[in-house]
Design a protein around this motif. Structure first.
Motif, PDB file in Angstrom:
ATOM      1  N   ASP A 243     -40.589 -12.716 -79.281  1.00 45.42           N
ATOM      2  CA  ASP A 243     -40.833 -12.269 -80.970  1.00 45.42           C
ATOM      3  C   ASP A 243     -40.546 -12.839 -81.590  1.00 45.42           C
ATOM      4  O   ASP A 243     -39.823 -13.665 -82.011  1.00 45.42           O
ATOM      5  CB  ASP A 243     -38.516 -10.622 -80.335  1.00 45.42           C
ATOM      6  N   LEU A 245     -39.987 -12.229 -83.953  1.00 47.64           N
ATOM      7  CA  LEU A 245     -38.931 -11.585 -85.336  1.00 47.64           C
ATOM      8  C   LEU A 245     -37.785 -11.815 -85.082  1.00 47.64           C
ATOM      9  O   LEU A 245     -36.528 -11.984 -85.764  1.00 47.64           O
ATOM     10  CB  LEU A 245     -39.275 -10.343 -85.834  1.00 47.64           C
ATOM     11  N   THR A 266     -40.568   0.529 -86.925  1.00 47.44           N
ATOM     12  CA  THR A 266     -38.929  -0.550 -87.022  1.00 47.44           C
ATOM     13  C   THR A 266     -39.389  -1.216 -86.401  1.00 47.44           C
ATOM     14  O   THR A 266     -39.784  -0.817 -84.972  1.00 47.44           O
ATOM     15  CB  THR A 266     -38.111   0.832 -86.869  1.00 47.44           C
ATOM     16  N   LYS A 267     -37.849  -1.945 -86.375  1.00 46.47           N
ATOM     17  CA  LYS A 267     -37.819  -2.822 -84.830  1.00 46.47           C
ATOM     18  C   LYS A 267     -37.110  -2.040 -83.700  1.00 46.47           C
ATOM     19  O   LYS A 267     -36.547  -1.122 -84.134  1.00 46.47           O
ATOM     20  CB  LYS A 267     -37.275  -3.687 -85.098  1.00 46.47           C
ATOM     21  N   LYS A 268     -37.559  -2.091 -82.644  1.00 47.37           N
ATOM     22  CA  LYS A 268     -37.098  -1.188 -82.064  1.00 47.37           C
ATOM     23  C   LYS A 268     -35.222  -1.296 -81.542  1.00 47.37           C
ATOM     24  O   LYS A 268     -34.880  -2.116 -82.090  1.00 47.37           O
ATOM     25  CB  LYS A 268     -37.273  -2.416 -79.859  1.00 47.37           C
ATOM     26  N   ARG A 272     -32.577  -5.650 -86.734  1.00 48.87           N
ATOM     27  CA  ARG A 272     -32.716  -5.754 -88.149  1.00 48.87           C
ATOM     28  C   ARG A 272     -33.597  -7.089 -87.640  1.00 48.87           C
ATOM     29  O   ARG A 272     -33.268  -8.174 -85.845  1.00 48.87           O
ATOM     30  CB  ARG A 272     -32.140  -5.823 -89.001  1.00 48.87           C
ATOM     31  N   PRO A 273     -34.265  -7.653 -87.999  1.00 48.79           N
ATOM     32  CA  PRO A 273     -35.018  -9.531 -87.837  1.00 48.79           C
ATOM     33  C   PRO A 273     -33.478 -10.598 -87.788  1.00 48.79           C
ATOM     34  O   PRO A 273     -33.047 -10.343 -88.587  1.00 48.79           O
ATOM     35  CB  PRO A 273     -35.708  -9.532 -89.010  1.00 48.79           C
ATOM     36  N   SER A 285     -35.097  -2.838 -90.919  1.00 48.53           N
ATOM     37  CA  SER A 285     -35.999  -2.695 -89.752  1.00 48.53           C
ATOM     38  C   SER A 285     -37.753  -2.319 -88.958  1.00 48.53           C
ATOM     39  O   SER A 285     -37.941  -2.402 -88.854  1.00 48.53           O
ATOM     40  CB  SER A 285     -34.991  -1.587 -88.521  1.00 48.53           C
ATOM     41  N   ASN A 286     -37.793  -2.791 -90.297  1.00 51.75           N
ATOM     42  CA  ASN A 286     -38.857  -2.390 -90.923  1.00 51.75           C
ATOM     43  C   ASN A 286     -40.133  -3.846 -90.360  1.00 51.75           C
ATOM     44  O   ASN A 286     -40.018  -4.515 -91.372  1.00 51.75           O
ATOM     45  CB  ASN A 286     -39.461  -2.366 -92.310  1.00 51.75           C
ATOM     46  N   LYS A 287     -40.733  -3.830 -89.534  1.00 54.74           N
ATOM     47  CA  LYS A 287     -41.142  -4.629 -88.440  1.00 54.74           C
ATOM     48  C   LYS A 287     -41.889  -5.053 -89.362  1.00 54.74           C
ATOM     49  O   LYS A 287     -42.653  -6.453 -89.651  1.00 54.74           O
ATOM     50  CB  LYS A 287     -42.036  -4.473 -87.475  1.00 54.74           C
ATOM     51  N   GLN A 288     -43.004  -4.554 -90.277  1.00 55.15           N
ATOM     52  CA  GLN A 288     -44.292  -4.878 -90.804  1.00 55.15           C
ATOM     53  C   GLN A 288     -43.814  -5.670 -92.259  1.00 55.15           C
ATOM     54  O   GLN A 288     -44.605  -7.192 -92.901  1.00 55.15           O
ATOM     55  CB  GLN A 288     -45.521  -4.074 -91.484  1.00 55.15           C
ATOM     56  N   PHE A 291     -42.639  -9.157 -90.378  1.00 51.70           N
ATOM     57  CA  PHE A 291     -43.587 -10.119 -89.829  1.00 51.70           C
ATOM     58  C   PHE A 291     -44.423 -10.769 -91.188  1.00 51.70           C
ATOM     59  O   PHE A 291     -45.284 -11.522 -91.540  1.00 51.70           O
ATOM     60  CB  PHE A 291     -44.579  -8.916 -89.541  1.00 51.70           C
TER      61      PHE A 291
END
Length: 488
Positions: A243, A245, A266-268, A272-273, A285-288, A291
């Protein structure tokens, strides 16, 4: 995939999935199953069976019959993924936790017999890597497989590689590697310009084969497909199953070039990262968004990146705005490409490509942003109208020959597709980068789709976008509540 022979072989392999459906094997499981078998066959065809331990090999499997063959296959899968029985790290990773979904011995025999009957001489001539990548492309195009989320359309990948111009000796990274398309394309581009690495000296060639590429992929099955794809293209660099993140992402190191299409959503579990070096997106929790922070931090000074992001990265408030402001300070965000809708097999979301260069300092690196609108008044892309290389020709010409976006450019004005916006104009928009000016006559694009799968993908895209807006609003409310709450 342009070669007729390769397409024919891919079609024959894909047709075998119909044999397996009555064995309860899904489309995605079929490609994973086929990966194990093709790996064994291709190791034989390339003279590399010595890497496979314990005498396991294609002939030992293919010659067996009935239940004995199925039991031998199951034992083979277990042993090749067992650290006590296999030392080759790539083979261990490909067969990690491997198991077969096949239950009927006749189906395994049908697969091994059909694979044996393929024109392997011609396949070797065309490149076994191209054959395997063609199979991945076919799987992604088949919406029932759900694999589109791991596969970026090849015309888009090739466009970004041509513009970013990867060079021998550069560290090239994809922190969301999927099946390895960006890394394979970058490697192919470098090999074309170095006569398959023959113009490089021994140390340089070793670097390209073993050290040039880094990456991570979170999903084990996609990671397995990625490793085989890289291996068949002669790339021995390690892409980890990790992962990005999480703290594992820091171990990817610094890169000269990052090419990537990170996962959307969002992250599973709403997590949060978990990165000690994150300061901008550590509360989302927004993955993009997370990244994008990784990409900026992973670039060497002067390094460049091309990254696919959904629209909300360009307009989201709070964390999104802080991220964009921070990015434009540290990097020269010189170009944004607004991509057409419908080009991703499994998603109807609206996407863009950010082109950026990490600054030599951390201040005021973005002075102007050029935006190319390839979305307004474009065809209804889908199964009946796939994306092609020609669709990017005008953009590539406008972008120019400098991978850092410094070639001479022409602002085409309000009626054209390419326009320049100063940093001051962007600030006046509160750093909202969702910039559109063309009147789009194709707003009813869904109405012009004809394939049921394309229509379903468009509907799902709208639902995902709406869900993300709700999640973003929920985060804003929670953040406001935490700030307003009196301290104990």
């Amino acid at each position: 995939m342009t070669d007729t022979l390769t397409r024919d072989i891919v079609a024959k392999l894909w047709s075998l999935c119909h044999i397996l459906r009555d064995d309860g094997v899904t489309y995605n499981e079929y490609v994973t199953e086929l990966t194990f078998l093709l790996f064994l066959k291709m190791m034989q065809e390339t003279g590399r069976e010595a890497r496979i331990p314990n005498g396991y090999g294609w002939d030992a499997l293919a010659k067996r019959e009935g239940l004995e063959q199925l039991e031998y296959y199951r034992r083979l899968l277990l042993d090749l993924g067992d650290t006590k029985k296999t030392q080759d790290q790539t083979i261990l990773a490909i067969f990690a936790d491997a198991n077969t979904k096949l239950r009927k011995p006749a189906n395994l025999k049908a697969l091994t017999s059909a694979i044996d009957k393929l024109d392997w001489f011609s396949a070797r001539e065309e490149g076994l890597g191209n054959l395997y990548e063609g199979l991945l492309e076919k799987n992604a195009a088949e919406k029932k497989s759900g694999a589109g989320q791991y596969f970026t359309p090849r015309p888009l990948i090739d466009c970004l590689v041509r513009l970013m111009q990867p060079q021998p000796g550069e560290k090239i990274q994809d922190p969301a590697a999927g099946t390895g398309g960006f890394l394979v394309a970058a490697d192919h581009d470098i090999k074309q310009r170095t006569d398959d690495l023959f113009t490089l000296n021994e140390n340089q060639a070793f670097f390209q084969r073993h050290l040039a590429y880094t990456g991570a992929e979170l999903v084990p099955d996609a990671h397995r497909l990625c490793l085989m794809n890289l291996m068949l293209h002669g790339i021995e660099s390690r892409v980890s199953c990790a992962d990005t993140l999480s703290p594992d992402g820091e171990s990817l190191g610094k890169a000269d070039l990052i090419l990537t299409n990170p996962p959307f959503g969002t992250k599973k579990g709403g997590g949060r990262p978990n990165r000690a070096d994150f300061s901008i997106t550590n509360e989302t929790s927004n993955k993009q968004l997370a990244f994008v922070e990784h990409i900026v931090r992973a670039l060497k000074r002067g390094g460049r990146a091309a990254v696919v992001v959904p629209d909300n990265v360009l307009f989201e408030d709070n964390t999104g705005r802080r991220l964009r402001t921070w990015l434009m300070e540290l990097c020269d965000l010189h170009t944004i490409l607004r991509l057409p809708t419908g080009i991703f097999y499994a998603q109807g979301v609206k996407t863009n490509v950010l082109f950026l260069t990490r600054g030599q300092t951390d201040k005021a690196n973005t002075q102007a942003i050029w935006v190319y609108d390839l979305r307004a008044n474009m065809p209804a892309f889908g199964k009946t109208r796939p994306l092609t290389t020609a669709d990017f020709a005008a953009f590539e010409a406008a972008f120019g020959a400098d991978p850092h976006g410094k070639a001479a450019r022409t602002d085409e004005g309000e009626t054209g597709r390419f326009r320049c916006f100063t940093r001051e104009q962007i600030k006046a928009r509160n750093d909202n980068l969702d910039i559109a000016w063309l009147r789009d006559e194709s707003e009813d694009i869904e109405e012009r789709l004809t394939e049921p799968e394309d229509i379903a993908a468009a509907i799902m895209g709208h639902l995902r976008a709406a869900l993300e807006e709700i999640e973003g609003l929920t985060e804003e409310i929670e953040a406001t509540a935490e700030t307003a709450a009196p301290s104990a």
